[in-house]
Design a protein around this motif. Structure first.
Motif, PDB file in Angstrom:
ATOM      1  N   ARG A 112      21.811  44.123  57.879  1.00 17.42           N
ATOM      2  CA  ARG A 112      22.311  43.404  57.165  1.00 17.42           C
ATOM      3  C   ARG A 112      22.479  42.987  55.300  1.00 17.42           C
ATOM      4  N   LYS A 113      20.835  43.572  55.735  1.00 20.69           N
ATOM      5  CA  LYS A 113      20.760  43.764  53.994  1.00 20.69           C
ATOM      6  C   LYS A 113      21.654  44.629  52.941  1.00 20.69           C
ATOM      7  N   SER A 114      22.400  45.716  53.890  1.00 18.62           N
ATOM      8  CA  SER A 114      22.884  46.744  53.448  1.00 18.62           C
ATOM      9  C   SER A 114      24.312  46.257  52.738  1.00 18.62           C
ATOM     10  N   LEU A 115      24.546  45.445  54.374  1.00 21.69           N
ATOM     11  CA  LEU A 115      26.077  44.817  53.862  1.00 21.69           C
ATOM     12  C   LEU A 115      25.861  43.413  52.639  1.00 21.69           C
ATOM     13  N   GLU A 116      24.570  43.250  53.322  1.00 20.10           N
ATOM     14  CA  GLU A 116      24.935  41.687  51.619  1.00 20.10           C
ATOM     15  C   GLU A 116      24.485  42.004  50.457  1.00 20.10           C
ATOM     16  N   GLU A 117      24.716  42.665  50.216  1.00 27.74           N
ATOM     17  CA  GLU A 117      23.999  43.795  48.958  1.00 27.74           C
ATOM     18  C   GLU A 117      24.866  44.244  48.767  1.00 27.74           C
ATOM     19  N   LYS A 118      25.978  44.337  49.007  1.00 28.89           N
ATOM     20  CA  LYS A 118      27.555  44.865  48.809  1.00 28.89           C
ATOM     21  C   LYS A 118      28.431  43.364  48.775  1.00 28.89           C
ATOM     22  N   GLY A 119      27.642  42.795  48.632  1.00 27.06           N
ATOM     23  CA  GLY A 119      28.790  41.791  49.234  1.00 27.06           C
ATOM     24  C   GLY A 119      28.967  40.958  50.575  1.00 27.06           C
ATOM     25  N   TYR A 120      28.660  41.358  51.219  1.00 30.87           N
ATOM     26  CA  TYR A 120      30.087  40.731  52.459  1.00 30.87           C
ATOM     27  C   TYR A 120      28.608  39.736  53.189  1.00 30.87           C
ATOM     28  N   ASP A 121      30.029  38.305  54.309  1.00 24.69           N
ATOM     29  CA  ASP A 121      29.262  37.704  54.562  1.00 24.69           C
ATOM     30  C   ASP A 121      29.346  38.233  55.779  1.00 24.69           C
ATOM     31  N   VAL A 122      27.449  38.150  56.200  1.00 19.72           N
ATOM     32  CA  VAL A 122      27.748  38.615  57.853  1.00 19.72           C
ATOM     33  C   VAL A 122      27.352  37.526  58.520  1.00 19.72           C
ATOM     34  N   TYR A 123      27.838  36.927  59.794  1.00 21.99           N
ATOM     35  CA  TYR A 123      27.183  36.204  60.630  1.00 21.99           C
ATOM     36  C   TYR A 123      27.360  36.664  61.946  1.00 21.99           C
ATOM     37  N   SER A 124      25.741  36.212  62.466  1.00 22.35           N
ATOM     38  CA  SER A 124      25.073  36.869  63.521  1.00 22.35           C
ATOM     39  C   SER A 124      24.762  35.587  64.845  1.00 22.35           C
ATOM     40  N   LEU A 125      25.307  35.992  65.783  1.00 21.97           N
ATOM     41  CA  LEU A 125      25.364  34.774  66.550  1.00 21.97           C
ATOM     42  C   LEU A 125      23.684  35.148  67.402  1.00 21.97           C
ATOM     43  N   ALA A 126      23.019  36.256  67.235  1.00 18.89           N
ATOM     44  CA  ALA A 126      21.821  36.302  67.854  1.00 18.89           C
ATOM     45  C   ALA A 126      21.261  37.295  67.273  1.00 18.89           C
ATOM     46  N   ARG A 127      19.509  36.747  66.111  1.00 22.05           N
ATOM     47  CA  ARG A 127      18.629  37.701  64.876  1.00 22.05           C
ATOM     48  C   ARG A 127      17.701  38.088  65.316  1.00 22.05           C
ATOM     49  N   ILE A 128      17.774  39.331  66.038  1.00 21.64           N
ATOM     50  CA  ILE A 128      16.240  39.763  66.720  1.00 21.64           C
ATOM     51  C   ILE A 128      15.102  39.962  65.615  1.00 21.64           C
ATOM     52  N   LYS A 129      14.014  39.375  65.558  1.00 20.92           N
ATOM     53  CA  LYS A 129      13.497  39.637  64.677  1.00 20.92           C
ATOM     54  C   LYS A 129      12.226  41.222  65.217  1.00 20.92           C
ATOM     55  N   LYS A 130      12.205  40.986  65.983  1.00 22.34           N
ATOM     56  CA  LYS A 130      11.106  42.107  67.380  1.00 22.34           C
ATOM     57  C   LYS A 130      11.621  42.056  68.017  1.00 22.34           C
ATOM     58  N   LEU A 131      10.899  44.115  68.612  1.00 22.08           N
ATOM     59  CA  LEU A 131      11.468  44.194  69.732  1.00 22.08           C
ATOM     60  C   LEU A 131       9.756  45.374  70.128  1.00 22.08           C
ATOM     61  N   GLU A 132      10.086  44.765  72.320  1.00 25.62           N
ATOM     62  CA  GLU A 132       9.074  45.530  72.119  1.00 25.62           C
ATOM     63  C   GLU A 132       9.039  45.793  73.437  1.00 25.62           C
ATOM     64  N   LYS A 133       8.389  46.657  74.529  1.00 26.71           N
ATOM     65  CA  LYS A 133       8.801  46.495  75.999  1.00 26.71           C
ATOM     66  C   LYS A 133       8.215  45.128  76.709  1.00 26.71           C
ATOM     67  N   ASN A 134       9.286  44.797  77.345  1.00 28.58           N
ATOM     68  CA  ASN A 134       8.722  42.986  77.791  1.00 28.58           C
ATOM     69  C   ASN A 134       8.963  42.029  76.484  1.00 28.58           C
ATOM     70  N   LEU A 135       9.293  42.162  76.009  1.00 30.87           N
ATOM     71  CA  LEU A 135       8.817  41.453  74.453  1.00 30.87           C
ATOM     72  C   LEU A 135      10.615  41.499  73.680  1.00 30.87           C
ATOM     73  N   ILE A 136      11.233  40.221  73.660  1.00 27.64           N
ATOM     74  CA  ILE A 136      12.299  40.143  72.310  1.00 27.64           C
ATOM     75  C   ILE A 136      11.898  38.809  71.922  1.00 27.64           C
ATOM     76  N   LYS A 137      11.392  38.848  69.845  1.00 28.74           N
ATOM     77  CA  LYS A 137      11.438  37.243  69.420  1.00 28.74           C
ATOM     78  C   LYS A 137      12.619  37.079  69.071  1.00 28.74           C
ATOM     79  N   PHE A 138      13.205  36.046  68.692  1.00 25.04           N
ATOM     80  CA  PHE A 138      14.307  35.847  67.918  1.00 25.04           C
ATOM     81  C   PHE A 138      14.039  35.543  66.181  1.00 25.04           C
ATOM     82  N   ILE A 139      15.393  35.921  64.888  1.00 24.57           N
ATOM     83  CA  ILE A 139      14.791  34.346  64.089  1.00 24.57           C
ATOM     84  C   ILE A 139      15.539  33.437  64.673  1.00 24.57           C
ATOM     85  N   ILE A 140      16.403  33.420  64.821  1.00 24.46           N
ATOM     86  CA  ILE A 140      17.438  32.237  65.622  1.00 24.46           C
ATOM     87  C   ILE A 140      18.039  32.598  66.436  1.00 24.46           C
TER      88      ILE A 140
END
Ligand code: 5GP
Length: 190
Positions: free
Chosen positions: A162-190
């Motif tokens: 996301r950072k690389s694309l936004e820095e170049k000025g592109y609008d990135v729209y993601s339907l699920a945003r994952i903050k953290k992945l661990e075995k047996n754990l999935i945490k979302f931003i939104i």
């Protein structure tokens, strides 16, 4: 997208801290109804921009991309990961490093399927480091056309895409945003 987050929690499997498997509805077995709803979200967000074509990268981007294209009533193009023997005509090509395979491939597009007037929406299944999306951007801009947005089904926000694309000025729209992945754990931003 709440329904997508629920499916990820129910059926997704973090195979390590960096890779999520969603083989039961997106990457191997495909849930067409969920793909259709994903298309609705992308259409609602990206409509009104005069988008003329949707580009995706083979193969797991195809299902969400085709559903979005159907709803926006525009064509969808599959960017190939290598130039098939049957593609004898002029092509645009760019080298992309694959996050999951750890190897390079040649992203390929027939020149006749893009023109300078095109406004392109890029859709992909996952966003990790942004290599695939940036490859698609290079092909579009190399043809003199415009990137009007990037739609992602699952973004791993702890990676740099996301950072690389936004820095170049592109609008990135993601339907699920994952903050953290661990075995047996999935945490979302939104
Ligand atoms: P990027 O090019 O952004 O580094 O990685 C995106 C591409 O790699 C996507 O097209 C997707 O096919 C693949 N990918 C990246 N991360 C994952 C992941 O966690 N799970 C799956 N199934 N594919 C991924």
């Amino acid at each position: 997208m709440k329904k997508l987050r629920e499916r990820i929690l129910e059926e997704g499997r973090a195979i390590n801290e960096n890779v999520l498997k969603v083989d039961s509805f997106l990457n191997h077995k495909v849930d067409p109804k969920l793909m259709y709803e994903i298309g609705t979200y992308f259409r609602e967000y990206f409509s009104g921009r005069g988008i003329t074509k949707i580009f995706t990268i083979e193969s797991s981007g195809i299902a969400p991309a085709v559903m979005t294209a159907m709803q926006m009533d525009i064509p969808m193009l599959i960017l190939k990961k290598q130039k098939p023997n049957t593609m004898s005509e002029d092509v645009y090509q760019t080298t992309v490093h694959s996050f999951t395979k750890g190897a390079d491939y040649e992203l390929t597009l027939l020149k006749k399927y893009i023109c300078e007037e095109d406004k392109i929406l890029i859709i992909d299944d996952f966003l990790a480091n942004g290599e695939a999306s940036l490859g698609a951007v290079r092909l579009v801009e190399g043809a003199g056309a415009k990137v009007s947005g990037i739609g992602i089904v699952i973004e791993k926000s702890f990676q740099k895409g996301r950072k690389s694309l936004e820095e170049k000025g592109y609008d990135v729209y993601s339907l699920a945003r994952i903050k953290k992945l661990e075995k047996n754990l999935i945490k979302f931003i939104i």
